[in-house]
Design an enzyme around this catalytic site. Structure first.
Site, PDB file in Angstrom:
ATOM      1  N   GLU A  97       5.260  -7.941 -11.185  1.00 44.68           N
ATOM      2  CA  GLU A  97       3.864  -7.714 -10.651  1.00 44.68           C
ATOM      3  C   GLU A  97       3.607  -6.223 -10.503  1.00 44.68           C
ATOM      4  O   GLU A  97       4.283  -5.723  -9.585  1.00 44.68           O
ATOM      5  CB  GLU A  97       3.618  -8.766  -9.317  1.00 44.68           C
ATOM      6  CG  GLU A  97       3.805 -10.136  -9.667  1.00 44.68           C
ATOM      7  CD  GLU A  97       2.610 -10.868 -10.406  1.00 44.68           C
ATOM      8  OE1 GLU A  97       1.579  -9.864 -10.523  1.00 44.68           O
ATOM      9  OE2 GLU A  97       2.624 -12.011 -10.669  1.00 44.68           O
TER      10      GLU A  97
ATOM     11  N   CYS B 180      -2.878  -4.453  -4.259  1.00 45.76           N
ATOM     12  CA  CYS B 180      -2.609  -4.252  -5.938  1.00 45.76           C
ATOM     13  C   CYS B 180      -4.319  -4.780  -6.498  1.00 45.76           C
ATOM     14  O   CYS B 180      -4.676  -4.111  -7.379  1.00 45.76           O
ATOM     15  CB  CYS B 180      -1.805  -5.099  -6.493  1.00 45.76           C
ATOM     16  SG  CYS B 180      -1.606  -6.817  -5.964  1.00 45.76           S
TER      17      CYS B 180
HETATM   18  P1  NAD Z   1       7.242   1.022  -6.169  1.00 47.72           P
HETATM   19  O1  NAD Z   1       7.477   0.778  -7.548  1.00 47.72           O
HETATM   20  O2  NAD Z   1       7.574   2.403  -5.897  1.00 47.72           O
HETATM   21  O3  NAD Z   1       8.539   0.320  -5.358  1.00 47.72           O
HETATM   22  C1  NAD Z   1       8.775  -1.151  -5.216  1.00 47.72           C
HETATM   23  C2  NAD Z   1       9.937  -1.645  -5.278  1.00 47.72           C
HETATM   24  O4  NAD Z   1      10.783  -1.043  -6.154  1.00 47.72           O
HETATM   25  C3  NAD Z   1      10.413  -1.008  -3.934  1.00 47.72           C
HETATM   26  O5  NAD Z   1      11.558  -1.852  -3.151  1.00 47.72           O
HETATM   27  C4  NAD Z   1      11.571   0.212  -4.389  1.00 47.72           C
HETATM   28  O6  NAD Z   1      12.501   0.484  -3.395  1.00 47.72           O
HETATM   29  C5  NAD Z   1      11.848  -0.495  -5.674  1.00 47.72           C
HETATM   30  N1  NAD Z   1      12.283   0.755  -6.715  1.00 47.72           N
HETATM   31  C6  NAD Z   1      12.016   1.892  -6.808  1.00 47.72           C
HETATM   32  N2  NAD Z   1      12.539   2.509  -7.869  1.00 47.72           N
HETATM   33  C7  NAD Z   1      13.388   1.523  -8.553  1.00 47.72           C
HETATM   34  C8  NAD Z   1      14.050   1.392  -9.806  1.00 47.72           C
HETATM   35  N3  NAD Z   1      14.055   2.457 -10.712  1.00 47.72           N
HETATM   36  N4  NAD Z   1      14.868   0.193 -10.033  1.00 47.72           N
HETATM   37  C9  NAD Z   1      14.448  -0.875  -9.324  1.00 47.72           C
HETATM   38  N5  NAD Z   1      13.814  -0.963  -8.090  1.00 47.72           N
HETATM   39  C10 NAD Z   1      13.123   0.233  -7.736  1.00 47.72           C
HETATM   40  O7  NAD Z   1       5.859   0.275  -5.688  1.00 47.72           O
HETATM   41  P2  NAD Z   1       5.357   0.574  -4.117  1.00 47.72           P
HETATM   42  O8  NAD Z   1       4.814   1.819  -3.969  1.00 47.72           O
HETATM   43  O9  NAD Z   1       6.266  -0.052  -3.221  1.00 47.72           O
HETATM   44  O10 NAD Z   1       4.192  -0.587  -4.162  1.00 47.72           O
HETATM   45  C11 NAD Z   1       3.007  -0.189  -4.566  1.00 47.72           C
HETATM   46  C12 NAD Z   1       2.447  -0.385  -6.136  1.00 47.72           C
HETATM   47  O11 NAD Z   1       2.803  -1.922  -6.076  1.00 47.72           O
HETATM   48  C13 NAD Z   1       1.231  -0.239  -6.618  1.00 47.72           C
HETATM   49  O12 NAD Z   1       1.184   0.141  -7.805  1.00 47.72           O
HETATM   50  C14 NAD Z   1       0.541  -1.718  -6.580  1.00 47.72           C
HETATM   51  O13 NAD Z   1      -0.656  -1.923  -7.195  1.00 47.72           O
HETATM   52  C15 NAD Z   1       1.737  -2.415  -6.920  1.00 47.72           C
HETATM   53  N6  NAD Z   1       1.737  -3.890  -6.345  1.00 47.72           N
HETATM   54  C16 NAD Z   1       1.265  -4.815  -7.377  1.00 47.72           C
HETATM   55  C17 NAD Z   1       1.213  -6.181  -6.917  1.00 47.72           C
HETATM   56  C18 NAD Z   1       1.202  -7.475  -7.630  1.00 47.72           C
HETATM   57  O14 NAD Z   1       1.330  -8.204  -7.530  1.00 47.72           O
HETATM   58  N7  NAD Z   1       0.917  -7.049  -9.034  1.00 47.72           N
HETATM   59  C19 NAD Z   1       1.438  -6.467  -5.443  1.00 47.72           C
HETATM   60  C20 NAD Z   1       1.670  -5.537  -4.570  1.00 47.72           C
HETATM   61  C21 NAD Z   1       1.768  -4.323  -5.013  1.00 47.72           C
END
Ligand code: NAD
Length: 471
Positions: A244, A278
């Site tokens: 997501e 999001c």
């Molecule tokens: P992010 O991608 O920075 O981090 C998300 C999670 O992934 C965190 O727990 C982080 O620690 C982990 N992570 C980071 N690097 C990783 C890697 N290489 N491998 C595995 N895990 C890793 O995102 P964020 O800044 O926490 O969230 C914001 C983003 O999420 C925005 O782009 C938003 O649109 C999206 N979002 C999408 C939805 C949806 O349902 N489509 C919902 C909420 C947020």
């Protein structure tokens, strides 16, 4: 439960401290106020092994019992929402009332998912043979959650995964680990040891998990950039993935709308949770006949909206959740200023070290400007004029993202026609941000891979098994 300290991981049903810790910052002050365990490789191995062992009996536990436990976990969340909401606000920034709503909503979501049962399809039931397809769980799920809706988006994974008969290791964002760690402890009384594990840590932990061979599937919510890394890592041993990811949602406002009736909803659809949603509106396309009137109305709402510490009475919008994101949003604002875009920024923000950004409307910027093309994930809303329906649909779809979208019009027939032409997983007509546990949610294009919620979401935690019986 004491929500003020004692943040520990839950591994194999036990409370586990970290050998090292990470700092957790209150985004309203910019100051650290707590620390969370930094999970070691050995501790992760223990959690995955415990989940693997628990899977052997959990998968054979009757589904009615699993559903009852997930529903009970939901009840526990609801019962603790009031108290947990204050901790939520300290780590996430949002106002306490909205924090409480998220926790209650997550509990109700779990109860709704607990009422779902995967189907069994019979393709033949004759004298010669009986053929059925049933769904079986996958194994140990790696669940990775973001910081914008830390409780809700984690429970969207926990409930279907456990109902389906999988076990789980859940990792919250390093920016918002505390409520999730407490949930791990609360649920330790509900699920058998090893079924539901919670680990926390810094930037290394996510990749350590996605590369771990003990997981059967990764359920990830976060940015598109990270989602690509997750998928790459999953490819090594063909782990299943549900991703997501980000969005750059367009809302299209037709000239027949009643501005006074819709402006508040359009404003909240863009700025709620300080625009860190999001499916928030990130590009607002308004017909030229009503453009000025809506812009002025939104600007008036913005200046009357209190931005501040979520713990303070009357705060509507809190800070940006973390420094990294704050710097990104400020950089986007600087870019808009450098390019002489017109910014409408009347609302005051608190002074001090908090990550506050003024609510900003960008008045009709060029389509190719960064504020239009990139997901801001902060309170900067570009408003764009249009005059032709085909043209605006083309512009709305001209994005690598395809998460959500909105259409606003009194002519619902026309609005539905436009909605069907949008390349997005969800479209709202004359409403915004409405999601339900029984309706699939996911992204087209680079906004996602697979879905959450609905029966489709439950089945993403299972694989079909066809059974052929000769008679
Ligand atoms: P992010 O991608 O920075 O981090 C998300 C999670 O992934 C965190 O727990 C982080 O620690 C982990 N992570 C980071 N690097 C990783 C890697 N290489 N491998 C595995 N895990 C890793 O995102 P964020 O800044 O926490 O969230 C914001 C983003 O999420 C925005 O782009 C938003 O649109 C999206 N979002 C999408 C939805 C949806 O349902 N489509 C919902 C909420 C947020």
């Amino acid at each position: 439960m004491n929500f003020n300290d004692g943040y520990v991981m839950t591994i194999d049903g036990a409370a586990v401290a970290g050998k090292a810790t990470i700092e957790v910052v209150n985004p309203a002050t910019g100051e650290p106020f707590a620390s969370a365990p930094d999970c070691s490789k050995a501790q992760l191995d223990t959690a995955v092994a415990a989940a693997g062992k628990a899977f052997k009996s959990w998968r054979n536990t009757p589904i009615a019992e699993r559903q009852a436990m997930v529903a009970k976990a939901g009840e526990i969340l609801i019962a603790n929402a009031e108290e947990m909401s204050r901790l939520f606000t300290r780590e996430q920034g949002r106002n306490v009332e909205m924090a409480k709503q998220e926790i209650i909503g997550a509990g109700m979501w779990m109860k709704a998912v607990a009422a779902m049962t995967p189907p069994v399809h019979v393709s033949e039931d004759s004298d010669t043979q009986f053929i059925e397809t049933r769904y079986v769980p996958l194994g140990v799920i790696c669940a990775i959650a973001p910081w914008n809706f830390p409780v809700n988006l984690a429970m969207w994974k926990v409930a279907p995964a456990l109902v389906a008969g999988n076990t789980m290791v859940l990792k919250p964002s390093p920016f918002t680990p505390l409520c999730t760690l407490k949930i791990g402890q609360m649920f330790a009384d509900v699920f058998p040891p090893g079924v539901f594990n919670v680990v926390s840590g810094g930037d290394d932990l996510g990749p350590m998990m996605t590369g771990h061979p003990g997981f059967a599937k990764i359920s990830f919510t976060g940015s598109t950039a990270t989602g690509k890394r997750v998928m790459e890592s999953a490819a090594k041993d063909l782990k299943r993935v549900t991703l997501e990811l980000g969005g750059n949602d367009a809302a299209i406002v037709l000239p027949d709308v009643d501005i006074d009736a819709v402006a508040q909803s359009i404003f909240l659809g863009a700025f709620l949770n300080t625009a860190q949603i999001c499916v928030a509106t990130k590009r607002l396309y308004v017909h030229e006949d009503v453009y000025d009137a809506l812009r002025d109305r939104l600007a008036a709402i913005a200046s009357a909206t209190k931005v501040g510490d979520g713990a303070e009475q009357g705060t509507v919008l809190g800070p940006i959740q973390n420094k990294r994101q704050y710097e990104r949003v400020m950089e986007l604002l600087e870019d808009a200023k450098t390019n002489n875009l017109t910014l409408i920024q009347d609302a005051a923000i608190p002074e001090g070290g908090g990550y506050f950004v003024p609510v900003t409307i960008v008045d009709n910027p060029p389509e190719n400007s960064r504020v239009v093309q990139e997901e801001a994930f902060g309170p900067i809303l570009p408003m764009l004029k249009f005059s032709d329906i085909d043209d605006v649909i083309e512009r709305a779809n001209a994005s690598d993202y395809g998460l959500g979208g909105q259409v606003w019009s009194k002519d619902t027939k026309k609005a539905v026609e436009i909605a069907r032409r949008l390349e997005t997983g969800t479209v709202w007509i004359n409403q915004m941000l409405n999601l339900r546990p029984d309706t699939p949610f996911g992204g087209h294009k680079q906004s996602g891979f697979g879905v959450e919620n609905g029966m489709e979401g439950l089945l993403e935690y299972m694989v079909p098994q066809a059974v052929y019986l000769a008679r």
